[in-house]
Design a protein around this motif. Sequence first.
Motif, PDB file in Angstrom:
ATOM      1  N   ILE A 134       0.868  -1.176   0.000  1.00  0.00           N
ATOM      2  CA  ILE A 134       0.000   0.000   0.000  1.00  0.00           C
ATOM      3  C   ILE A 134       0.904   1.226   0.000  1.00  0.00           C
ATOM      4  N   ALA A 135       0.823   2.029  -1.051  1.00  0.00           N
ATOM      5  CA  ALA A 135       1.598   3.270  -1.143  1.00  0.00           C
ATOM      6  C   ALA A 135       0.747   4.420  -0.624  1.00  0.00           C
ATOM      7  N   LEU A 136       1.297   5.194   0.289  1.00  0.00           N
ATOM      8  CA  LEU A 136       0.573   6.298   0.922  1.00  0.00           C
ATOM      9  C   LEU A 136       1.063   7.643   0.392  1.00  0.00           C
ATOM     10  N   THR A 137       0.197   8.641   0.426  1.00  0.00           N
ATOM     11  CA  THR A 137       0.573   9.973  -0.052  1.00  0.00           C
ATOM     12  C   THR A 137       1.264  10.799   1.027  1.00  0.00           C
ATOM     13  N   ARG A 138       1.182  10.362   2.269  1.00  0.00           N
ATOM     14  CA  ARG A 138       1.886  11.022   3.365  1.00  0.00           C
ATOM     15  C   ARG A 138       2.287   9.960   4.387  1.00  0.00           C
ATOM     16  N   PRO A 139       3.315  10.212   5.172  1.00  0.00           N
ATOM     17  CA  PRO A 139       3.709   9.238   6.190  1.00  0.00           C
ATOM     18  C   PRO A 139       2.651   9.078   7.275  1.00  0.00           C
ATOM     19  N   LEU A 140       2.532   7.869   7.796  1.00  0.00           N
ATOM     20  CA  LEU A 140       1.640   7.626   8.928  1.00  0.00           C
ATOM     21  C   LEU A 140       2.310   8.059  10.224  1.00  0.00           C
ATOM     22  N   THR A 141       1.512   8.538  11.162  1.00  0.00           N
ATOM     23  CA  THR A 141       2.039   8.770  12.507  1.00  0.00           C
ATOM     24  C   THR A 141       2.106   7.412  13.211  1.00  0.00           C
ATOM     25  N   ALA A 142       2.823   7.368  14.318  1.00  0.00           N
ATOM     26  CA  ALA A 142       2.924   6.122  15.078  1.00  0.00           C
ATOM     27  C   ALA A 142       1.548   5.662  15.547  1.00  0.00           C
ATOM     28  N   ALA A 143       0.699   6.598  15.954  1.00  0.00           N
ATOM     29  CA  ALA A 143      -0.653   6.245  16.427  1.00  0.00           C
ATOM     30  C   ALA A 143      -1.498   5.676  15.286  1.00  0.00           C
ATOM     31  N   GLU A 144      -1.396   6.277  14.097  1.00  0.00           N
ATOM     32  CA  GLU A 144      -2.158   5.782  12.948  1.00  0.00           C
ATOM     33  C   GLU A 144      -1.708   4.378  12.564  1.00  0.00           C
ATOM     34  N   LEU A 145      -0.390   4.139  12.599  1.00  0.00           N
ATOM     35  CA  LEU A 145       0.127   2.812  12.271  1.00  0.00           C
ATOM     36  C   LEU A 145      -0.338   1.777  13.292  1.00  0.00           C
ATOM     37  N   CYS A 146      -0.302   2.122  14.571  1.00  0.00           N
ATOM     38  CA  CYS A 146      -0.791   1.203  15.610  1.00  0.00           C
ATOM     39  C   CYS A 146      -2.266   0.893  15.412  1.00  0.00           C
ATOM     40  N   HIS A 147      -3.047   1.917  15.111  1.00  0.00           N
ATOM     41  CA  HIS A 147      -4.483   1.721  14.905  1.00  0.00           C
ATOM     42  C   HIS A 147      -4.741   0.814  13.694  1.00  0.00           C
ATOM     43  N   TRP A 202      -5.236  -5.271  10.863  1.00  0.00           N
ATOM     44  CA  TRP A 202      -4.543  -6.115   9.883  1.00  0.00           C
ATOM     45  C   TRP A 202      -3.055  -6.079  10.196  1.00  0.00           C
ATOM     46  N   PRO A 203      -2.385  -7.217  10.266  1.00  0.00           N
ATOM     47  CA  PRO A 203      -0.942  -7.203  10.541  1.00  0.00           C
ATOM     48  C   PRO A 203      -0.190  -6.482   9.418  1.00  0.00           C
ATOM     49  N   LEU A 204       0.540  -5.427   9.762  1.00  0.00           N
ATOM     50  CA  LEU A 204       1.215  -4.600   8.770  1.00  0.00           C
ATOM     51  C   LEU A 204       2.681  -4.400   9.118  1.00  0.00           C
ATOM     52  N   THR A 254      -8.446 -13.370   5.843  1.00  0.00           N
ATOM     53  CA  THR A 254      -8.420 -13.403   7.303  1.00  0.00           C
ATOM     54  C   THR A 254      -7.216 -12.626   7.798  1.00  0.00           C
ATOM     55  N   ALA A 255      -7.312 -12.126   9.004  1.00  0.00           N
ATOM     56  CA  ALA A 255      -6.213 -11.397   9.626  1.00  0.00           C
ATOM     57  C   ALA A 255      -6.196 -11.725  11.109  1.00  0.00           C
ATOM     58  N   CYS A 256      -5.063 -11.544  11.737  1.00  0.00           N
ATOM     59  CA  CYS A 256      -4.929 -11.763  13.170  1.00  0.00           C
ATOM     60  C   CYS A 256      -5.289 -10.474  13.888  1.00  0.00           C
ATOM     61  N   ALA A 257      -6.541 -10.272  14.167  1.00  0.00           N
ATOM     62  CA  ALA A 257      -6.998  -9.043  14.815  1.00  0.00           C
ATOM     63  C   ALA A 257      -7.027  -9.174  16.333  1.00  0.00           C
ATOM     64  N   ASP A 258      -6.664 -10.350  16.876  1.00  0.00           N
ATOM     65  CA  ASP A 258      -6.763 -10.555  18.319  1.00  0.00           C
ATOM     66  C   ASP A 258      -5.500 -10.138  19.060  1.00  0.00           C
ATOM     67  N   ALA A 259      -4.445  -9.751  18.376  1.00  0.00           N
ATOM     68  CA  ALA A 259      -3.194  -9.368  19.027  1.00  0.00           C
ATOM     69  C   ALA A 259      -2.785  -7.965  18.608  1.00  0.00           C
ATOM     70  N   SER A 260      -2.425  -7.148  19.601  1.00  0.00           N
ATOM     71  CA  SER A 260      -1.930  -5.800  19.306  1.00  0.00           C
ATOM     72  C   SER A 260      -0.463  -5.891  18.920  1.00  0.00           C
ATOM     73  N   PRO A 261       0.009  -5.037  18.026  1.00  0.00           N
ATOM     74  CA  PRO A 261       1.414  -5.025  17.679  1.00  0.00           C
ATOM     75  C   PRO A 261       2.255  -4.592  18.880  1.00  0.00           C
TER      76      PRO A 261
END
Length: 64
Positions: free
Chosen positions: A8-21, A26-28, A51-58
């Motif tokens: 996934i190519a983004l037009t701006r960098p993600l903040t740490a909070a956005e990446l965690c969310h 979805w595991p990223l 399917t994705a592992c949504a039960d574990a936080s990074p």
Amino acid sequence: MPHHALEIALTRPLTAAELCHAAQAWPLAANHDSTRLMALADGKPPNEPPTACADASPPGCPST
């Protein structure tokens, strides 16, 4: 089981909070400047949802 790599190519960098969310749904993995995300998805037939592992936080992210 086959897998698909998703980039996934983004037009701006993600903040740490956005990446965690996003990683809670979805595991990223992000590149060094957080403008590209990578994920692995099951290679299931088109009529079956991925399917994705949504039960574990990074690591380093608050649990929900």
